[in-house]
Structures are given as C-alpha cells and as structure tokens.
Design a protein around this motif. Structure first.
Motif, mmCIF file in Angstrom:
data_model
loop_
_atom_site.group_PDB
_atom_site.id
_atom_site.type_symbol
_atom_site.label_atom_id
_atom_site.label_comp_id
_atom_site.label_asym_id
_atom_site.label_seq_id
_atom_site.Cartn_x
_atom_site.Cartn_y
_atom_site.Cartn_z
ATOM 1 N N ARG A 1 0.860 -1.217 -0.075
ATOM 2 C CA ARG A 1 0.040 -0.044 0.138
ATOM 3 C C ARG A 1 0.972 1.313 -0.019
ATOM 4 O O ARG A 1 0.504 2.143 -0.785
ATOM 5 N N ALA A 2 1.831 1.295 0.754
ATOM 6 C CA ALA A 2 2.713 2.431 0.773
ATOM 7 C C ALA A 2 3.718 2.768 -0.439
ATOM 8 O O ALA A 2 3.481 3.802 -0.909
ATOM 9 N N GLU A 3 3.877 1.613 -1.202
ATOM 10 C CA GLU A 3 4.502 1.716 -2.486
ATOM 11 C C GLU A 3 3.509 2.296 -3.692
ATOM 12 O O GLU A 3 4.015 3.020 -4.372
ATOM 13 N N LEU B 1 0.957 19.266 -0.649
ATOM 14 C CA LEU B 1 0.353 17.894 -0.384
ATOM 15 C C LEU B 1 -0.801 18.324 0.544
ATOM 16 O O LEU B 1 -0.679 19.341 1.510
ATOM 17 N N SER B 2 -2.144 17.846 0.462
ATOM 18 C CA SER B 2 -2.998 18.074 1.381
ATOM 19 C C SER B 2 -2.674 17.531 2.705
ATOM 20 O O SER B 2 -1.963 16.528 2.859
ATOM 21 N N ARG B 3 -3.155 17.868 3.811
ATOM 22 C CA ARG B 3 -3.155 17.075 5.127
ATOM 23 C C ARG B 3 -3.471 15.722 5.189
ATOM 24 O O ARG B 3 -2.833 14.823 5.676
ATOM 25 N N ARG B 4 -4.668 15.557 4.394
ATOM 26 C CA ARG B 4 -5.115 14.035 4.283
ATOM 27 C C ARG B 4 -4.016 13.269 3.658
ATOM 28 O O ARG B 4 -3.754 12.041 4.383
ATOM 29 N N ALA C 1 -1.874 10.227 5.466
ATOM 30 C CA ALA C 1 -2.050 8.810 5.035
ATOM 31 C C ALA C 1 -0.591 8.219 4.794
ATOM 32 O O ALA C 1 -0.538 7.253 5.167
ATOM 33 N N LEU C 2 0.292 8.989 4.202
ATOM 34 C CA LEU C 2 1.878 8.586 4.247
ATOM 35 C C LEU C 2 2.480 8.271 5.405
ATOM 36 O O LEU C 2 3.320 7.295 5.606
ATOM 37 N N VAL C 3 2.267 9.319 6.404
ATOM 38 C CA VAL C 3 2.861 9.147 7.353
ATOM 39 C C VAL C 3 2.500 7.833 8.374
ATOM 40 O O VAL C 3 3.030 7.042 8.640
ATOM 41 N N ALA C 4 1.012 7.679 8.128
ATOM 42 C CA ALA C 4 0.448 6.359 8.884
ATOM 43 C C ALA C 4 0.942 5.108 8.278
ATOM 44 O O ALA C 4 1.392 4.335 8.959
#
Length: 135
Positions: free
Chosen positions: A16-18, A37-40, A44-47
């Motif tokens: 999913r990260a890739e 980038l949007s906060r969302r 999502a990337l950080v999570a």
C-alpha cells in the motif's frame, strides 16, 4: 500462526505504501505535483510508513529477544556420540570450538570447517607415560 498474519500484514502495508508513492509520482501532472500536499495525503503517508516501520521493528525485536535468550551454550568436552546444535561451544584437545551449524554425531572439531570454528586455541598438556614418571 500469529507470525504469518504479521508477515501478511507487513506485506500488505508495504504494498500500500508503494502504491501511494507510485501514485504520487505517476497519476499527477507536473502542475499538480508542484502544489503542496493536502493534510489528508500527508497523514496517510505518515500513517502507512509508521505502520510499516512498527511492524518491522516488532519482528526485529522478537528476533533479538530470541537471540539474547539463547546466549552461549557450553556443552562441555566434545563427545563423538552426541549431536551438537548450531551455537554450541565445546572443549576439544584443550581448545574451545563453536558449532557453525547443526553437527551430526562423529564430526569432531577441526575435521570439518563447515561445522566447527576454533574460538580459543589451547595448549594441550604434554602427556607423560606412567613408566616415564617412575624413573
């Protein structure tokens, strides 16, 4: 069973990260990529990366704990009738040997470098025959 589930979860998170990283590079125009980038999206990337890293660290922590629990296993003087597990330490001809792999019975230290590694070379004591002592 739990380990397989963790591995599957880790693989899913990594996939999913890739997908997210690839999507950021390919699905957007040059103009869209230049916009912040949007906060969302950032969340999502950080999570995703945090979850992946957490799963990897958990697996590594379990491996470290297993290795630390084992420690050095001193098995005493070498006995040809015994089998030795990887990591076993034996004394043979006044020297200390470590088993590099599971050693079948009868493979004495020093005879096969695939199984044994010299850890500490000793000085074998000179044997004196009983007849020599009497003189």
């Amino acid at each position: 069973m739990v380990e397989k589930e963790e591995e599957q979860e880790l693989a899913l998170l990594a996939t999913r990260a890739e997908e997210i990283r690839t999507g950021l590079d390919t699905n957007f125009t040059e103009e869209q990529l230049q916009r912040p980038l949007s906060r969302r999206m950032v969340h999502a990337l950080v999570a995703s990366l945090t979850a992946t890293t957490s799963a990897k660290l958990k697996a590594l922590s379990a491996r470290v704990a297993e290795l630390e629990a084992g420690g050095v296993r001193y098995s005493g003087c070498y006995q040809r009738a015994l089998e030795y597990r990887k990591g076993s330490v034996v004394t043979f001809v006044s020297s200390m040997w470590v088993a590099l792999d599971n050693v079948p019975a009868g493979v004495q230290p020093g005879s096969n470098t695939a199984f044994w590694q010299l850890a500490q070379k000793g000085n074998p004591s000179k044997r004196v025959k009983a007849t020599e002592r009497e003189q």
